[in-house]
Write an enzyme that holds these catalytic residues in place. Structure first.
Site, PDB file in Angstrom:
ATOM      1  N   ARG A  21       0.833  -1.199   0.000  1.00 51.74           N
ATOM      2  CA  ARG A  21       0.000   0.000   0.000  1.00 51.74           C
ATOM      3  C   ARG A  21       0.879   1.266   0.000  1.00 51.74           C
ATOM      4  NH1 ARG A  21      -5.068   1.612   1.809  1.00 51.74           N
ATOM      5  NH2 ARG A  21      -5.750  -0.294   0.783  1.00 51.74           N
ATOM      6  N   HIS A  39      -4.719 -16.998   8.004  1.00 48.88           N
ATOM      7  CA  HIS A  39      -5.527 -18.016   8.670  1.00 48.88           C
ATOM      8  C   HIS A  39      -5.808 -17.648  10.120  1.00 48.88           C
ATOM      9  CE1 HIS A  39      -1.431 -19.126   9.784  1.00 48.88           C
ATOM     10  NE2 HIS A  39      -1.180 -19.351   8.511  1.00 48.88           N
ATOM     11  N   PRO A  41      -6.476 -19.717  13.402  1.00 51.69           N
ATOM     12  CA  PRO A  41      -6.611 -20.942  14.176  1.00 51.69           C
ATOM     13  C   PRO A  41      -7.521 -20.793  15.388  1.00 51.69           C
ATOM     14  CG  PRO A  41      -4.295 -20.214  14.088  1.00 51.69           C
ATOM     15  CD  PRO A  41      -5.096 -19.272  13.266  1.00 51.69           C
ATOM     16  N   CYS A  42      -7.727 -19.554  15.846  1.00 53.14           N
ATOM     17  CA  CYS A  42      -8.639 -19.325  16.978  1.00 53.14           C
ATOM     18  C   CYS A  42     -10.053 -19.798  16.661  1.00 53.14           C
ATOM     19  CB  CYS A  42      -8.685 -17.835  17.332  1.00 53.14           C
ATOM     20  SG  CYS A  42      -7.101 -17.171  17.874  1.00 53.14           S
ATOM     21  N   TYR A  61      -8.712 -14.044   3.760  1.00 51.20           N
ATOM     22  CA  TYR A  61      -8.551 -13.898   2.313  1.00 51.20           C
ATOM     23  C   TYR A  61      -7.791 -15.105   1.778  1.00 51.20           C
ATOM     24  CZ  TYR A  61      -9.534  -8.948   3.271  1.00 51.20           C
ATOM     25  OH  TYR A  61     -10.107  -7.774   3.689  1.00 51.20           O
ATOM     26  N   VAL A  80      10.709 -22.332   4.540  1.00 46.74           N
ATOM     27  CA  VAL A  80      12.056 -21.765   4.574  1.00 46.74           C
ATOM     28  C   VAL A  80      12.908 -22.655   5.465  1.00 46.74           C
ATOM     29  CG1 VAL A  80      13.460 -19.778   5.222  1.00 46.74           C
ATOM     30  CG2 VAL A  80      11.203 -19.434   4.183  1.00 46.74           C
ATOM     31  N   ASN A 292      -1.907  -8.659  14.244  1.00 48.63           N
ATOM     32  CA  ASN A 292      -2.280  -7.882  13.061  1.00 48.63           C
ATOM     33  C   ASN A 292      -1.691  -6.476  13.099  1.00 48.63           C
ATOM     34  OD1 ASN A 292      -4.321  -9.133  11.048  1.00 48.63           O
ATOM     35  ND2 ASN A 292      -5.008  -9.893  13.027  1.00 48.63           N
TER      36      ASN A 292
END
Length: 432
Positions: A21, A39, A41-42, A61, A80, A292
């Site tokens: 952005r 994702h 998982p909660c 998404y 990785v 987040n």
């Protein structure tokens, strides 16, 4: 400039989106070892219970959305395996490849703490495991759940909704981060639906034919299925290889810009430490909401827009049947552990006006003797709005008087004129 992001969960995809952005010309590659990004998982317990019908709904998404709409190079099933300064090696679809980077973000998340090497012991962490957990749970009659933190409580709720016989083993008491005044109310409710064994720790899980036997010092429990939810540990192995320093918690040490000690290397999400707003000390808070925001801040800084992450309160909420439970800030036992001269009150009040009865709410408020509020816990009806209000006030270092005078709205179906938060503050003012 090339950016490598290891991990496509909440922090990783927030960072990638923020970078594109602010600076669309940056070449951003996300390496995710599972088949999902963004994702949650909660949400697995809610999938197991049937509230969520499709496991794909646990992803905000898809990878294609990020590739097509945000021009982020997402690598799925790409693990990785090595990291050097300026370069990483990953395995994708069985082929080993390399990628050169100018900036690197570790958003490698956390992994469940294992209690057994048995493949029949299940862990609630990866949404890829969710369909298998649900399928086995539906075929099982007796299930042992080890650990009774937030995920454990929600798993027990889900399994008992499916009509399963559930045995819960917890070495302390339900929600051990909380104080006993709150946990005892939850324990009383849980015992109506499950066999709850507190003060017991699992020593071994054995496979005996088709069954599993869970052994503690006190007893043995036979089960068709075992689900462990005793906690998680940060994934830091790759970071350590690069010389990244860890904090006392074992998670990656970061500064307020989410930089590590290695130049142009950042960390965010469940693998990283941040500042606890109450203690103002480094803390490991592996929760989705801070993750987040950490990704947002790390992405901003990588893209050239300086931004600090002020820390988190470890705000949490869960429920069991009709009982809501929430916490923000410190419990009393946590406050004393950190050396605060802590005082507290616990009150039980109506959650609504007297003439519109809709259950009760118990609130525990913890404060320093000088008046600064350190934390709030609540259990009962209408918990969410009280925890949201308390978190907002705690974030600004509010005192007990602030909690008393804050202008919370009166609406009979939702709150009494004297809100439980206000009543708790009023009682604490007397002690101060």
């Amino acid at each position: 400039m090339k950016v490598a992001i290891i991990g496509g969960g909440a922090a990783g995809m927030s960072a990638a989106s923020r970078i594109k952005r602010l600076n669309p010309k940056m070449d951003v590659h996300v390496f995710e070892k599972s088949n999902f990004v963004s994702h949650a998982p909660c949400g697995i317990p809610f999938f197991v219970s049937g509230i969520v019908g499709d496991v794909n709904e646990l992803c905000a998404y898809t990878a294609d959305f990020f590739r097509e709409e945000r021009k982020i190079n997402v690598h799925l099933n790409a693990e990785v395996v090595e990291v050097e300064y300026g370069m990483l090696e990953y395995v994708e679809k069985g082929r080993s490849k390399t990628y050169e980077w100018d900036y690197l973000l570790f958003s490698t998340g956390a992994s469940p703490i294992k209690i057994s090497s048995s493949k029949k012991v299940h862990y609630v962490r990866s949404i890829e495991d969710a369909p298998r957990i649900k399928a086995i749970a539906e075929k099982s009659e007796k299930i042992v759940v080890v650990g009774c933190g937030y995920i454990g409580v929600e798993v027990v709720d889900a399994l008992t909704n499916l009509g399963k016989k559930v045995i819960v083993i917890e070495k302390e008491y339900p929600l051990p981060d909380h104080d006993v005044e709150v946990s005892e109310l939850l324990l009383s409710e849980m015992k109506k639906y499950a066999e709850v064994k507190t003060g017991e720790a699992v020593e071994e899980v054995r496979e005996v034919g088709e069954k599993l036997v869970v052994e503690t010092k006190e007893s043995e429990y036979e089960a068709d299925m075992v689900i462990s939810a005793i906690g998680v540990k940060p994934n830091v192995e790759l970071a350590k290889k690069l010389g990244v320093k860890l904090g006392e918690s074992g998670a990656i040490r970061t500064d307020s810009f989410l930089r590590t000690n290695v130049e142009n290397v950042y960390a965010a999400g469940d693998c990283a430490e941040i500042t606890n707003v109450i203690t103002q000390k480094p803390d490991w808070i592996p929760l989705a909401a801070p993750a987040n925001k950490m990704g947002f801040v790390a992405g901003s800084n990588i893209a050239g827009k300086q931004m600090k992450f002020p820390g988190a309160l470890k705000s949490q909420m869960t429920s069991f049947k009709d009982l809501e439970i929430g916490k923000t800030g410190l419990s009393e036992k946590e406050a004393k552990k950190h050396g605060f001269d802590a005082i507290s009150v616990t009150i039980t009040s109506r959650a609504t006006a007297e003439y519109i009865p809709n259950g009760e709410l118990t609130v525990k408020m913890v404060a320093e003797r000088n008046g600064r509020v350190l934390g709030v816990q609540a259990i009962g009806k209408g918990v969410a709005k009280r925890i949201y209000a308390a978190a907002s006030l705690l974030y600004k270092n509010a005192k007990v008087e602030d909690f008393f005078f804050v202008d919370l709205p009166f609406y009979p179906p939702k709150s009494p004129v004297w809100d439980p938060l206000v009543i708790a503050a009023r009682n604490l003012m007397r002690l101060i």
